[in-house]
Design a protein around this motif. Structure first.
Motif, short mmCIF file in Angstrom:
data_model
loop_
_atom_site.label_atom_id
_atom_site.label_comp_id
_atom_site.label_asym_id
_atom_site.label_seq_id
_atom_site.Cartn_x
_atom_site.Cartn_y
_atom_site.Cartn_z
N GLY A 208 17.61 81.48 19.66
CA GLY A 208 16.34 81.17 18.66
C GLY A 208 15.14 81.93 18.77
O GLY A 208 14.07 81.92 17.90
N ILE A 209 15.06 83.01 19.77
CA ILE A 209 13.79 83.95 19.89
C ILE A 209 14.13 85.30 18.92
O ILE A 209 15.40 85.78 18.95
CB ILE A 209 13.76 84.40 21.40
CG1 ILE A 209 13.56 83.00 22.09
CG2 ILE A 209 12.44 85.27 21.33
CD1 ILE A 209 13.69 83.15 23.87
N GLU A 210 13.05 85.71 18.54
CA GLU A 210 13.10 86.93 17.72
C GLU A 210 13.70 87.93 18.48
O GLU A 210 13.01 88.25 19.78
CB GLU A 210 11.84 87.19 17.08
CG GLU A 210 11.89 88.47 15.97
CD GLU A 210 12.42 88.13 14.93
OE1 GLU A 210 13.20 88.96 14.27
OE2 GLU A 210 12.42 86.91 14.20
N ALA A 211 14.82 88.42 18.10
CA ALA A 211 15.30 89.82 18.73
C ALA A 211 14.36 91.10 18.93
O ALA A 211 13.42 91.14 17.86
CB ALA A 211 16.62 90.19 18.06
N MET A 212 14.39 91.59 20.29
CA MET A 212 13.33 92.56 20.38
C MET A 212 14.34 94.03 20.42
O MET A 212 15.04 93.87 21.50
CB MET A 212 12.35 92.49 21.59
CG MET A 212 11.54 91.24 21.27
SD MET A 212 10.35 90.89 22.74
CE MET A 212 11.50 91.22 24.24
N THR B 211 21.33 89.69 11.69
CA THR B 211 20.66 89.81 12.80
C THR B 211 21.30 89.34 14.18
O THR B 211 21.99 88.62 13.96
CB THR B 211 19.31 89.16 12.83
OG1 THR B 211 19.42 87.84 12.54
CG2 THR B 211 18.54 89.90 11.68
N SER B 212 20.86 90.00 15.35
CA SER B 212 21.58 89.33 16.52
C SER B 212 20.71 88.06 16.81
O SER B 212 19.49 87.96 16.68
CB SER B 212 21.69 90.52 17.74
OG SER B 212 20.09 90.59 17.81
N TYR B 213 21.45 87.23 17.38
CA TYR B 213 20.86 85.84 17.82
C TYR B 213 20.56 85.61 19.50
O TYR B 213 21.70 86.11 20.09
CB TYR B 213 21.91 84.65 17.51
CG TYR B 213 21.48 83.37 17.96
CD1 TYR B 213 20.43 82.95 17.17
CD2 TYR B 213 22.02 82.69 18.86
CE1 TYR B 213 20.12 81.38 17.54
CE2 TYR B 213 21.52 81.54 19.44
CZ TYR B 213 20.72 80.94 18.66
OH TYR B 213 20.07 79.59 19.00
N GLU B 214 19.30 85.47 19.71
CA GLU B 214 19.06 85.52 21.17
C GLU B 214 18.52 84.09 21.34
O GLU B 214 17.16 84.04 21.75
CB GLU B 214 18.15 86.61 21.49
CG GLU B 214 18.66 87.83 21.25
CD GLU B 214 17.80 89.11 22.08
OE1 GLU B 214 17.05 88.80 22.63
OE2 GLU B 214 18.16 90.28 21.90
N GLU C 129 19.62 87.64 7.32
CA GLU C 129 19.32 86.81 8.41
C GLU C 129 20.87 86.63 9.28
O GLU C 129 20.78 86.54 10.58
CB GLU C 129 19.21 85.42 7.98
CG GLU C 129 18.60 84.65 9.26
CD GLU C 129 17.23 85.25 9.91
OE1 GLU C 129 16.92 85.02 11.25
OE2 GLU C 129 16.52 85.86 9.12
#
Length: 120
Positions: A47-51, A42-45, A39
């Protein structure tokens, strides 16, 4: 006669100002929780799941435009104090500021001819 104890206030200030950031890093390292895992990688956007992939390429035009903006923004920072004290300063300062502005004009003409100011 040069004696170091005359500058004891300076040395105390230098010592304290050098130790403060070191202490801040040491305290944060001691108190911060250490948690590693997938976790964290991963990239942080917001709080939205990264696409997609987090590594995308930007066109160099953005950087060139930003660089030209920063140069002329710093120009304003240097010219503002001079303009506020224009009546106090002498003619030599006016000549120095004129040379400074002339160099900036030459730089802006060069950037314009190279196409750094065009957004296409």
């Amino acid at each position: 006669m040069f004696l170091l104890f005359e500058y004891e206030t300076f040395w105390i200030f230098l010592l304290i100002s050098s130790l403060m950031p070191i202490l801040a890093f040491l305290i944060s390292r001691a108190l911060a929780p250490i948690s590693e895992g997938p976790e964290k990688l991963t990239s942080y956007e917001s709080g939205i799941e990264a696409m997609g992939d987090a590594w995308i390429q930007f066109r160099i035009r953005y950087y060139m435009f930003a660089l030209v903006f920063v140069v002329f923004d710093v120009e304003t920072v240097f010219l503002y104090p001079w303009a506020m004290s224009f009546d106090i300063l002498g003619i030599s300062t006016f000549i120095e500021a004129s040379i400074f502005v002339l160099i900036l004009i030459v730089g802006s003409v060069h950037a314009w001819r190279r196409g750094a100011l065009e957004w296409s």
